[in-house]
Write a protein that holds these residues in place. Structure first.
Motif, PDB file in Angstrom:
ATOM      1  N   LEU A   1      24.980  89.183  37.148  1.00 38.77           N
ATOM      2  CA  LEU A   1      25.800  89.588  35.996  1.00 38.77           C
ATOM      3  C   LEU A   1      26.369  90.993  36.198  1.00 38.77           C
ATOM      4  O   LEU A   1      27.513  91.272  35.820  1.00 38.77           O
ATOM      5  CB  LEU A   1      24.981  89.518  34.709  1.00 38.77           C
TER       6      LEU A   1
ATOM      7  N   SER B   1      20.144  90.038  30.108  1.00 37.78           N
ATOM      8  CA  SER B   1      21.589  89.986  29.919  1.00 37.78           C
ATOM      9  C   SER B   1      22.196  90.959  30.929  1.00 37.78           C
ATOM     10  O   SER B   1      21.539  91.324  31.896  1.00 37.78           O
ATOM     11  CB  SER B   1      21.928  90.384  28.479  1.00 37.78           C
ATOM     12  N   VAL B   2      23.427  91.369  30.715  1.00 39.69           N
ATOM     13  CA  VAL B   2      24.037  92.334  31.636  1.00 39.69           C
ATOM     14  C   VAL B   2      23.259  93.656  31.551  1.00 39.69           C
ATOM     15  O   VAL B   2      23.130  94.221  30.476  1.00 39.69           O
ATOM     16  CB  VAL B   2      25.521  92.564  31.280  1.00 39.69           C
ATOM     17  N   PRO B   3      22.713  94.120  32.672  1.00 37.01           N
ATOM     18  CA  PRO B   3      21.834  95.294  32.647  1.00 37.01           C
ATOM     19  C   PRO B   3      22.606  96.605  32.771  1.00 37.01           C
ATOM     20  O   PRO B   3      22.341  97.420  33.658  1.00 37.01           O
ATOM     21  CB  PRO B   3      20.945  95.060  33.877  1.00 37.01           C
TER      22      PRO B   3
ATOM     23  N   VAL C   1      20.887  97.874  40.984  1.00 34.64           N
ATOM     24  CA  VAL C   1      21.686  97.467  39.819  1.00 34.64           C
ATOM     25  C   VAL C   1      22.831  98.452  39.587  1.00 34.64           C
ATOM     26  O   VAL C   1      23.962  98.054  39.286  1.00 34.64           O
ATOM     27  CB  VAL C   1      20.794  97.334  38.572  1.00 34.64           C
TER      28      VAL C   1
ATOM     29  N   THR D   1      26.777  97.469  39.685  1.00 35.24           N
ATOM     30  CA  THR D   1      27.664  97.718  38.545  1.00 35.24           C
ATOM     31  C   THR D   1      28.899  98.502  38.980  1.00 35.24           C
ATOM     32  O   THR D   1      30.008  98.254  38.507  1.00 35.24           O
ATOM     33  CB  THR D   1      26.891  98.477  37.451  1.00 35.24           C
TER      34      THR D   1
ATOM     35  N   PHE E   1      25.446  81.483  30.253  1.00 40.03           N
ATOM     36  CA  PHE E   1      25.744  82.912  30.269  1.00 40.03           C
ATOM     37  C   PHE E   1      24.783  83.703  31.151  1.00 40.03           C
ATOM     38  O   PHE E   1      25.216  84.471  32.013  1.00 40.03           O
ATOM     39  CB  PHE E   1      25.703  83.509  28.856  1.00 40.03           C
ATOM     40  N   TYR E   2      23.495  83.530  30.955  1.00 42.62           N
ATOM     41  CA  TYR E   2      22.541  84.395  31.644  1.00 42.62           C
ATOM     42  C   TYR E   2      22.237  83.931  33.058  1.00 42.62           C
ATOM     43  O   TYR E   2      22.226  84.722  33.989  1.00 42.62           O
ATOM     44  CB  TYR E   2      21.244  84.522  30.844  1.00 42.62           C
TER      45      TYR E   2
ATOM     46  N   ARG F   1      23.975  81.672  34.866  1.00 43.38           N
ATOM     47  CA  ARG F   1      25.180  81.279  35.598  1.00 43.38           C
ATOM     48  C   ARG F   1      25.050  79.881  36.202  1.00 43.38           C
ATOM     49  O   ARG F   1      25.919  79.475  36.999  1.00 43.38           O
ATOM     50  CB  ARG F   1      25.558  82.303  36.688  1.00 43.38           C
TER      51      ARG F   1
END
Lengths: 356, 356
Positions: A19, A104-106, B17, B21, B253-254, B256
């Motif tokens: 995510l 969820s999105v972290p 992470v 991102t 959603f979570y 995928r």
């Protein structure tokens, strides 16, 4: 009823990484731009980006209205346009810093950006449709379909009639002067200035006038502040006061920790709130706070620039920033617990190693 | 000497992470686009995006040359342009699927995209500079500065003179017909078709002709295939044969994970190789392979489209795709071990739950 997922403690799952890779954050050095350039604006895409064709796209206005209609993008473009400069932030920004955290999105802190959105005020289409007496809400349905906590649906959210009538709520077809990109809702999306991003429904295909509160999962179950999974919760709406700095110095590739040389360093960033204008930003060094200088606030719902002078001395220092809005809201020093990881506006802390 | 970081087993770190991102992947549904739209092209940014000004930007050509010079972007734009359609893939794509894995960007499979790059062949500037006898390599220095494994440096890579003279190696100032975006190297970058993305140096500010092999950390230490940390290693260069499908159905959603209804489903994707044209793509269902239909290969170094018909029956099925290039390279079924997580071209596996 949608099921809650069990919170996660400790390191991150492969699902969270997937995510994070899909839902890009704004690299913090992009705080330098008043308007976030294409491709640096943060993304939160619940399902897949729909394959949309602007030529054939129709927006339907239906439900409890006197004159239901549908129209195409060309008709919207022929109407008088309005442009709003708006800071959007994901309601889950900062979720990754809360322990334990919701699966969820972290987001750590990069789920925020600012763009100039061009479109037509929603109120004009409401006029054309003619809401029937007793209408309470408008529901906005996107074209993005998937499953969340066992419920298959297209992403949809609602607004009260009062909120929908605000003249700055837009049906937007342009971003920063260019046609919407696929990932930002092309060809048409809602923009609700001041609200967390989930309100600004992308790939908008249907507006439905309702005489009752909308109960879709993304409205009735998701996006609520909750202390525990049995709580009814308080809906996420306006963006809490928040601020960020562009971390000074240079980064280490893997850890992203910062290094700088001793001397005078100008530190700058942005502050925003969906509730009231920003009136103060403080810049902190090792727990000692000073007032930062504020730039003009270009627009009521766009972030406000700030900068501060830092006389960096050798050693390891913790920098921070803390914003206050005109309603008296101030960022907390530490994250407030929330089950879903929503609304974390705790101050940013940046460690910088200063060498001679 | 740069230190290696210790591999990580199990769940992902906050550093991974943060890198996921910042360094956005291409959402796999964007495989539908021949050219990846702005903001959906994958990003690998080693340090911070530099604050670059196109007006004042200078590219310096120096080192072992007869006629050192520098020039601005306007001068490059005045030269005859060349456009190349190029698939770039991060050398670390797939790293997150290798166990244990190297601490870096934890790509699962989304570190690949295709764009049309416009600029000037590097060979023309080499002509103008006049390489001295004995020059072995050109080093390309970016403006992005940081620290990697204890070594402070600006990102820099080199090419052999022979490779640099290829007429499709570009100094690019446009992407998909628009000026480069900040995150893609504005105002100027190198594009080396067929090579993993690290060769295509962004924010290019200096080209240096060298009579010896370039030994910068990103050339001499990083980007090598190694079985263990003491190995000398084999440099990462050309992109290994690889392919992906756009996962069919709709996502959760979570997780995928995908769901679809039974019936005829058209599955499509892309295949690419930096070594030779794609000659075959196989589509697999539960381990049974069939040949997929291939689209035209639009350009030697751009991905090739493929599609296959799937008669989806109720149950849980594993889909896969496997490409072969004209040099006889075929994707492996499982990841090959590599310490740095480079070059993982194992087949993609997509689980789909099919309902009546």
């Amino acid at each position: 009823m949608a099921q809650s997922r069990a919170p996660i403690a400790g390191r991150f799952t492969a699902q969270e990484v997937a995510l994070a890779t899909r839902n890009s954050g704004m690299p913090l050095e992009a705080l330098r731009y008043d308007l976030t350039p294409a491709g640096l604006h943060y993304l939160l895409i619940h399902f897949d980006i729909p394959a949309a064709d602007a030529e054939s796209w129709r927006l339907e206005f239906c439900g409890e209205v006197e004159r239901p209609f549908s129209l195409g993008i060309a008709e919207l473009r022929a109407m008088a346009p309005r442009t709003e400069r708006v800071t959007l932030e994901c309601a889950g920004n900062g979720r990754g810093q809360i322990a334990p955290r919701y699966p969820s999105v972290p987001w750590l802190e990069e789920g925020v950006s600012t763009a100039a959105w061009t479109g037509v005020p929603l109120a004009r289409l409401m006029d054309r449709a003619g809401l029937r007496t007793g209408v309470k809400e408008l529901a906005f349905h996107g074209a993005d379909r998937g499953i969340d906590r066992g419920v298959e649906h297209e992403f949809a959210r609602s607004l009260s009639v009062e909120e929908a009538l605000r003249d700055d709520v837009l049906l937007a077809y342009q971003m920063n002067g260019a046609d919407l990109l696929p990932q930002h809702g092309a060809p048409l999306r809602l923009i609700v200035p001041g609200w967390y991003g989930m309100a600004s429904v992308k790939w908008l295909q249907r507006i439905e006038a309702l005489a009752r509160p909308f109960d879709g999962i993304q409205q009735g179950a998701s996006y609520h502040f909750r202390a525990h999974s049995m709580a009814r919760g308080i809906p996420c709406r306006r963006i809490r006061v928040n601020s960020l700095m562009a971390p000074p110095g240079i980064p280490d590739f893997y850890t992203r920790t910062r290094s700088a040389h001793a001397g005078a360093i100008r530190v700058s960033g942005r502050a925003w709130s969906g509730n009231a204008p920003i009136v103060r930003v403080e810049f902190g060094v090792d727990g000692a706070w000073q007032d930062a200088a504020l730039a003009e606030q270009a627009s009521p719902f766009a972030w406000r620039g700030w900068h501060a002078a830092w006389n960096a001395r050798p050693g390891i220092h913790e920098l921070a920033c803390r914003a206050t809005d005109a309603a008296g809201n101030v960022q907390p020093l530490d994250p407030l617990w929330d089950l879903g990881g929503f609304g974390n506006n705790a101050i940013q802390r940046v460690s910088v190693t200063v060498a001679d």
